[in-house]
Design a protein around this motif. Structure first.
Motif: not given
Length: 133
Positions: A1-9, A20-26, A72-77
């Motif tokens: 997984m590619n986290p957002l710059p600066g580990g913003a996930g 780590e989930i980059d942006i859960p809603e997306i 990641q999928d379950l966490g996002s939900l």
């Protein structure tokens, strides 16, 4: 997984695994169809937890580890429906009990993740969950 710059996930703890989930809603908007939960935007929090409990129970019953993408999928939900960033699904044999949810400080999750990566062992649930109660 590619986290957002600066580990913003955002970090999410499912039992003893941190993903780590980059942006859960997306993430959820892209993955809900393959997850098989139905339209998450029409779900109540209870429906989402029931769905995740069934998925976790299936994995426990079949003795199959839950892979990072599924976490990641379950966490996002769970994040989208409850706001919690940590979920414990206690198991008794091959039965999964009522889940416990909490919001842990990001710094604690990041420390646990770094320790797990360094030591090669998962976080200790007994160490985490009493503090979250």
């Amino acid at each position: 997984m590619n986290p957002l710059p600066g580990g913003a996930g955002m970090l999410f703890l499912l039992n003893d695994t941190i993903a780590e989930i980059d942006i859960p809603e997306i993430h959820l908007s892209k993955r809900w169809k393959s997850l098989g939960c139905g339209d998450p935007y029409g779900m109540r929090a209870r429906d989402a937890l029931d769905f995740v409990t069934r998925v976790v129970a299936d994995h426990v019953r079949e003795n199959i580890p839950i892979d990072t993408v599924l976490i990641q999928d379950l966490g996002s939900l769970i994040i989208a429906k409850t706001g919690a960033n940590a979920a414990l699904f206690p198991t008794l044999g091959d039965t999964v009990a009522e889940p416990r949810l909490t919001i842990l400080p990001e710094a604690i999750l990041r420390t646990l993740k770094q320790r797990a990566e360094k030591e090669g062992t998962p976080p200790d649930i007994a160490e985490i969950w009493p503090l979250a109660a």
